[in-house]
Design an enzyme around this catalytic site. Sequence first.
Site, PDB file in Angstrom:
ATOM      1  CD  GLU A 177      -3.957  -6.121   2.695  1.00 37.85           C
ATOM      2  OE1 GLU A 177      -4.697  -5.029   3.357  1.00 37.85           O
ATOM      3  OE2 GLU A 177      -2.826  -5.730   2.726  1.00 37.85           O
TER       4      GLU A 177
ATOM      5  CD  GLU B 252      -3.179  -1.220   2.183  1.00 29.17           C
ATOM      6  OE1 GLU B 252      -2.785  -0.405   3.246  1.00 29.17           O
ATOM      7  OE2 GLU B 252      -4.360  -1.467   1.998  1.00 29.17           O
TER       8      GLU B 252
HETATM    9  C1  BG6 Z   1      -4.460  -2.723   4.713  1.00 29.42           C
HETATM   10  C2  BG6 Z   1      -3.057  -3.141   5.433  1.00 29.42           C
HETATM   11  O1  BG6 Z   1      -4.404  -1.193   4.983  1.00 29.42           O
HETATM   12  O2  BG6 Z   1      -5.512  -3.316   5.522  1.00 29.42           O
HETATM   13  C3  BG6 Z   1      -3.255  -4.175   6.306  1.00 29.42           C
HETATM   14  O3  BG6 Z   1      -2.196  -3.560   4.324  1.00 29.42           O
HETATM   15  C4  BG6 Z   1      -4.298  -4.039   7.239  1.00 29.42           C
HETATM   16  O4  BG6 Z   1      -1.852  -4.283   7.028  1.00 29.42           O
HETATM   17  C5  BG6 Z   1      -5.534  -4.050   6.518  1.00 29.42           C
HETATM   18  O5  BG6 Z   1      -4.347  -4.712   8.257  1.00 29.42           O
HETATM   19  C6  BG6 Z   1      -6.682  -3.789   7.052  1.00 29.42           C
HETATM   20  O6  BG6 Z   1      -6.674  -2.637   8.068  1.00 29.42           O
HETATM   21  P1  BG6 Z   1      -7.175  -2.886   9.550  1.00 29.42           P
HETATM   22  O7  BG6 Z   1      -6.826  -1.419  10.114  1.00 29.42           O
HETATM   23  O8  BG6 Z   1      -8.554  -3.246   9.712  1.00 29.42           O
HETATM   24  O9  BG6 Z   1      -6.063  -3.865  10.052  1.00 29.42           O
END
Ligand code: BG6
Length: 482
Positions: free
Chosen positions: A378, A178
């Site tokens: 993701e 990211e």
């Molecule tokens: C992304 C990241 O922003 O989202 C992860 O690459 C992160 O590291 C994921 O955990 C989900 O966000 P959060 O804040 O809910 O953990």
Amino acid sequence: MSNTKFPDGFMWGGATAANQFEGGYNLGGKGLACADLFTGGTHTEPRRITAKLEESTFYPSHEAVDFYHHYKEDIRLMAEAGFKVFRMSINWTRIFPTGKEAEPNEEGLQFYEDVFNELKKYQIEPLVTIAHFDIPLALTNEVNGWASRDLIDYYLHFCEVIFKRYKHLVKHWLTFNEINTSTMEIGNYLSLGIRHAEGDFLHQKDDPTVRYQALHHQFVASAKAVKLGHSINPDFMIGCMIAYMPRYPRTCEPSDVLLAKQTEAMHSHFCGDVHVKGYYPFYANTYFKDNGITIEFAPEDEQVLREGTVDFYTFSYYLTLCASNDPAYKNSGKSVIGGAENPYLKTNDWGMQTDPVGLRIALNDLYTRYNIPLMVVENGLGAFDKLEDDGTINDPYRIDYFKEHILQMHKAIQDGVDLIGFTIWGCIDLVSASTGEMAKRYGIIYVDKYDDGTGDYSRKKKASYYWYKDVISSNGENGLEE
Ligand code: BG6
């Protein structure tokens, strides 16, 4: 036969990041990373950054969910679910404890070699993020992280060591997680290791010139890593990773449309454009000029960027955002990213507006723009899960969420998009990056670990685990009925 079958060879799997998953923060010769100084938080109170380790403070990532000691069990669970790919990151400070050593830490290298061999045993492909919100603390303390150009060489040394060591075990790499987080204040410490002040990590003192210069150093480092990787193993596939957040205009009033396009360009497209096209897009140069930001390019940088374009484009997809000039709506969104609320979408417990159709739009837009293979690395739903007395975890909301998003990916493939894989975020429950919570669970596998630090780390399959396994084993034919 169902009409939701995915192309042969589609890479189904799950994703994690070392600092949120591994634990063992001081084991095996590992040094301290910026991430090790993040306290816990809640969904209403942001986590803090401490200046140094405080004895009485709880740091959730220190033990995380202890993949460090559970990797064999975890990989077996992934294999049983049919994973074809596992996205993970290498903790820089496990290999170079301060980031500056000439020689790597063998114990750290061996740990990942063991992990990759375990994956190989089950024919699961690793997809390795080289830097996932992970910077040696020594580099932050001594040279202010990526604000210093020195980081390029330190990072490349790290890349060279892991590329050579794992060249027969890992084919797919991502240079920075990211990377576009740094187009926002939140990226300062998290992604760039820039230390302006202790305290609330969401609202740090911000100097956009320093921040964008640091981001430039990461672009150069990424481009050099791509070239270096290909010279070590021409079969390497080296990609970028963008937090892709489409922006809709809240109304069709032209100034709302313009605002949506401008914010989307700088926050979602700028970094992908540099990685894929190999040069700064015109709108970024205009933005810098309008905002009094000057980026220093070394004489060779333009050529380096041109020669180090990525092989594939990957992104995270959680939410879409809305842009509005109307003061009544402008900041009505509830996620940490802000923007206006979209009245047509559902909002989760952490203020994120989920938008399955937005994923199809995103895939079409990105493929139109870049015309290279895409991968969603993701996607997932952070939720409060309940462990029942009989040990089961029933998470139909997560199944619905994935079903809706996977169906839209299938439609995008039918539209003609070259989508090669999908890894669900936090496939095994892990620490949240933004809030430091365990309570915000993404996994299809539950981990007995809680926000007060208690828990025995035992793993349990959630209902979504069995569902995802069925989707994977049928390559999308089952489990996606509308
Ligand atoms: C992304 C990241 O922003 O989202 C992860 O690459 C992160 O590291 C994921 O955990 C989900 O966000 P959060 O804040 O809910 O953990």
